[in-house]
Design a protein around this motif. Structure first.
Motif, mmCIF file in Angstrom:
data_model
loop_
_atom_site.group_PDB
_atom_site.id
_atom_site.type_symbol
_atom_site.label_atom_id
_atom_site.label_comp_id
_atom_site.label_asym_id
_atom_site.label_seq_id
_atom_site.Cartn_x
_atom_site.Cartn_y
_atom_site.Cartn_z
ATOM 1 N N LEU A 91 -28.271 66.429 23.610
ATOM 2 C CA LEU A 91 -27.509 67.482 22.945
ATOM 3 C C LEU A 91 -28.406 68.276 21.994
ATOM 4 C CD1 LEU A 91 -24.609 68.599 22.737
ATOM 5 C CD2 LEU A 91 -24.256 67.033 20.812
ATOM 6 N N ILE A 92 -29.221 67.572 21.228
ATOM 7 C CA ILE A 92 -30.174 68.245 20.338
ATOM 8 C C ILE A 92 -31.176 69.063 21.149
ATOM 9 C CG2 ILE A 92 -32.022 67.867 18.650
ATOM 10 C CD1 ILE A 92 -30.493 65.313 17.792
ATOM 11 N N PHE A 93 -31.636 68.481 22.249
ATOM 12 C CA PHE A 93 -32.576 69.164 23.127
ATOM 13 C C PHE A 93 -31.966 70.458 23.675
ATOM 14 C CE2 PHE A 93 -34.327 69.924 27.369
ATOM 15 C CZ PHE A 93 -35.687 69.935 27.104
ATOM 16 N N ALA A 94 -30.701 70.397 24.106
ATOM 17 C CA ALA A 94 -30.027 71.586 24.627
ATOM 18 C C ALA A 94 -29.958 72.676 23.562
ATOM 19 C CB ALA A 94 -28.616 71.213 25.092
ATOM 20 N N TRP A 95 -29.652 72.295 22.330
ATOM 21 C CA TRP A 95 -29.583 73.270 21.232
ATOM 22 C C TRP A 95 -30.950 73.922 21.011
ATOM 23 C CZ3 TRP A 95 -31.998 73.067 16.341
ATOM 24 C CH2 TRP A 95 -31.598 74.064 15.458
ATOM 25 N N LEU A 96 -32.018 73.140 21.081
ATOM 26 C CA LEU A 96 -33.359 73.685 20.888
ATOM 27 C C LEU A 96 -33.715 74.692 21.984
ATOM 28 C CD1 LEU A 96 -35.275 70.422 19.872
ATOM 29 C CD2 LEU A 96 -34.810 72.388 18.399
ATOM 30 N N VAL A 97 -33.335 74.377 23.211
ATOM 31 C CA VAL A 97 -33.636 75.290 24.322
ATOM 32 C C VAL A 97 -32.801 76.563 24.200
ATOM 33 C CG1 VAL A 97 -33.601 75.597 26.821
ATOM 34 C CG2 VAL A 97 -34.301 73.401 25.861
ATOM 35 N N LEU A 98 -31.515 76.420 23.926
ATOM 36 C CA LEU A 98 -30.626 77.581 23.864
ATOM 37 C C LEU A 98 -30.965 78.516 22.709
ATOM 38 C CD1 LEU A 98 -27.243 75.840 24.727
ATOM 39 C CD2 LEU A 98 -28.473 77.480 26.145
ATOM 40 N N THR A 99 -31.521 77.962 21.635
ATOM 41 C CA THR A 99 -31.891 78.787 20.479
ATOM 42 C C THR A 99 -33.342 79.257 20.543
ATOM 43 O OG1 THR A 99 -32.407 76.784 19.201
ATOM 44 C CG2 THR A 99 -30.183 77.719 18.972
ATOM 45 N N GLY A 100 -34.047 78.880 21.601
ATOM 46 C CA GLY A 100 -35.429 79.318 21.759
ATOM 47 C C GLY A 100 -36.416 78.633 20.835
ATOM 48 N N LYS A 101 -36.057 77.467 20.298
ATOM 49 C CA LYS A 101 -36.925 76.749 19.365
ATOM 50 C C LYS A 101 -37.675 75.587 20.013
ATOM 51 C CE LYS A 101 -33.923 77.820 15.415
ATOM 52 N NZ LYS A 101 -33.077 77.272 14.323
ATOM 53 N N ILE A 102 -37.498 75.403 21.296
ATOM 54 C CA ILE A 102 -38.084 74.252 21.970
ATOM 55 C C ILE A 102 -39.606 74.343 21.995
ATOM 56 C CG2 ILE A 102 -37.986 75.292 24.282
ATOM 57 C CD1 ILE A 102 -37.292 71.611 23.384
ATOM 58 N N GLN A 103 -40.257 73.199 21.763
ATOM 59 C CA GLN A 103 -41.708 73.100 21.822
ATOM 60 C C GLN A 103 -42.084 71.960 22.770
ATOM 61 O OE1 GLN A 103 -43.738 73.168 17.976
ATOM 62 N NE2 GLN A 103 -41.874 73.985 17.021
ATOM 63 N N LEU A 104 -43.307 72.006 23.265
ATOM 64 C CA LEU A 104 -43.727 71.058 24.287
ATOM 65 C C LEU A 104 -43.660 69.612 23.788
ATOM 66 C CD1 LEU A 104 -44.808 70.696 27.152
ATOM 67 C CD2 LEU A 104 -47.128 70.949 26.237
ATOM 68 N N TRP A 105 -44.049 69.378 22.544
ATOM 69 C CA TRP A 105 -44.058 68.001 22.037
ATOM 70 C C TRP A 105 -42.641 67.422 22.011
ATOM 71 C CZ3 TRP A 105 -41.358 66.379 17.761
ATOM 72 C CH2 TRP A 105 -40.910 67.354 16.863
ATOM 73 N N GLN A 106 -41.638 68.278 21.832
ATOM 74 C CA GLN A 106 -40.254 67.809 21.838
ATOM 75 C C GLN A 106 -39.827 67.390 23.242
ATOM 76 O OE1 GLN A 106 -38.792 71.462 20.237
ATOM 77 N NE2 GLN A 106 -38.793 70.732 18.116
ATOM 78 N N VAL A 107 -40.313 68.110 24.241
ATOM 79 C CA VAL A 107 -40.030 67.741 25.630
ATOM 80 C C VAL A 107 -40.642 66.381 25.944
ATOM 81 C CG1 VAL A 107 -40.280 68.425 28.047
ATOM 82 C CG2 VAL A 107 -39.993 70.176 26.286
ATOM 83 N N TYR A 108 -41.864 66.167 25.475
ATOM 84 C CA TYR A 108 -42.528 64.887 25.722
ATOM 85 C C TYR A 108 -41.837 63.748 24.977
ATOM 86 C CZ TYR A 108 -46.366 67.376 28.008
ATOM 87 O OH TYR A 108 -47.121 68.136 28.876
ATOM 88 N N CYS A 109 -41.326 64.009 23.783
ATOM 89 C CA CYS A 109 -40.569 62.982 23.052
ATOM 90 C C CYS A 109 -39.315 62.593 23.830
ATOM 91 C CB CYS A 109 -40.184 63.492 21.666
ATOM 92 S SG CYS A 109 -41.551 63.537 20.491
#
Length: 403
Positions: A91-109
């Motif tokens: 859910l947190i990940f979806a929010w990061l993607v939808l708001t354009g705040k996602i970073q690569l290290w978060q994907v790896y986490c």
């Protein structure tokens, strides 16, 4: 069909199976979205490979710990907790993607969290299922689970690719759907009320509990031998999956469309095999049955290596998928039945660790040998070695006597 109707009348099983089927569909769709997102963020195959490695390492490392926890704690609560954690993180990940705040290290986490959660979920799930269904329905229950996962593996990626490509949806909304699917899975687990089963288990240190499981396997040779044979069979046949695209391109000359048809053939065969063995239910003289099915698997794989066209290749892979499902479902049900309840989590953890842990070595070795001797030779050798493992099993009295 009667066996499946019996299962669908079992509230506990329907809660677990129904919730996890939806959760698994969400995972299958999300798998495409997350890998595509990694490609967009990195533009490299190395980035995708690193994501998969970061999932696989905790999945393997925590298998033993997950197995011990499945025997020490309430298995239903473990399933509930892992689903909730994955749902919240996604859910947190979806929010990061939808708001354009996602970073690569978060994907790896996210990969690390998913891998660790799966390591705790898998042995708890396998150990809990026998408490929810009668012994005579274990094969059918595992078959239905296997068939649903196989169906999701066919439908999910296609649906995931379609949804990610839609400008109105994309990876963010797919992630949100996956988060909701985890919560639905948790709800299904929460609804089950397994009977209280007495487990003869005394809590002690982690290593003591691990050694206890090894002592248990030593005292139950048939179970230990079966696990070793299963790991060996998985090791010798594992390179085939990695070599399929090369086989399609260089041997058959059918391109990516042919490769897709070959993968689909295997998937449809596995789906049919799971449903077929589930309708049959309990098998007599299961040790001999398993070795016979393993020999058939090996023969079909060796025959596939010498396919002279796409139709023959797809047909043999479909038959291989069917036989493979009829083998794996019965192995799982047999171990669930034969292993004492207080050791099930640790035994299944060891099984996954042995089978999955050897797979990278098998794939690496298979790739190197294919470069030296050829793709056809490596696939055929894998099939012949599977037959050799089956023949070794036939010669072992512990396996022949396994009912």
């Amino acid at each position: 069909m009667r066996r499946y109707l019996n299962l669908l009348g079992n509230r506990n099983f329907v809660g677990l199976w129904g919730g996890q089927s939806i959760s698994n569909l969400g995972d299958s769709i999300f798998h495409i979205a997350i890998l595509w997102l990694v490609v967009e963020l990195t533009g490299s195959a190395l980035g995708v490979g690193l994501f998969l490695i970061l999932y696989q390492i905790p999945y393997l490392v925590f298998q033993i710990i997950g197995g011990v926890c499945a025997d020490r704690f309430d298995r239903r609560r473990i399933l509930l907790l892992t689903d909730m954690v994955q749902g919240l993180v996604t859910l947190i990940f979806a929010w990061l993607v939808l708001t354009g705040k996602i970073q690569l290290w978060q994907v790896y986490c996210l990969a690390v969290v998913f891998g660790a959660a799966a390591a705790f979920f898998s042995p708890a799930f396998s150990a809990l299922l026998p408490a929810l269904v009668p012994k005579e329905d274990l094969v059918s229950a595992n078959a239905l689970n296997s068939a649903t996962r196989q169906l999701n593996s066919i439908v999910g990626p296609a649906l995931g690719g379609f949804l990610v490509a839609l400008p109105q949806v994309g990876s963010g909304w797919v992630a949100l759907f996956n988060a909701i699917s985890f919560f639905i899975g948790a709800l299904g687990v929460w609804l089950i009320r397994p009977p209280q089963v007495e487990r003869k288990f005394v809590k002690s240190g982690f290593f003591t509990e691990l050694l206890d499981s090894l002592q248990y396997l030593k005292a139950h040779r048939a179970i230990l031998v079966l696990i070793v044979l299963a790991a060996l069979a998985n090791f010798v046949t594992a390179p085939t999956g990695m070599l399929l695209p090369i086989f399609a391109k260089e041997i058959l000359g059918v391109g990516v469309q042919g490769f897709g048809l070959m993968e689909a053939g295997f998937g449809l065969g596995a789906l049919g095999g799971a449903l077929l063995i589930g309708s049959i239910g309990r098998i007599r003289r299961r040790g001999l049955y398993l070795m016979g099915m393993l020999a058939i698997n090996g023969f079909l794989l060796a025959a596939f290596a010498f396919s002279n066209g796409l139709v023959m290749a797809v047909g043999l892979l479909t038959a291989f998928g069917l036989a493979n499902a009829m083998l794996n479902v019965v192995i799982t049900a047999l171990l669930q039945e034969k292993v004492a309840p207080e050791f099930r989590g640790r035994v299944f953890g060891l099984l996954v660790l042995m089978a999955a842990g050897l797979q990278p070595l098998a794939v690496g070795l298979g790739g190197s040998l294919a470069d030296l001797f050829g793709v056809v030779q490596v696939i055929a050798a894998g099939g012949l070695l599977a037959i050799a493992v089956a023949l070794a099993g036939f010669l072992l009295r512990d396996i022949r006597r396994l009912e």
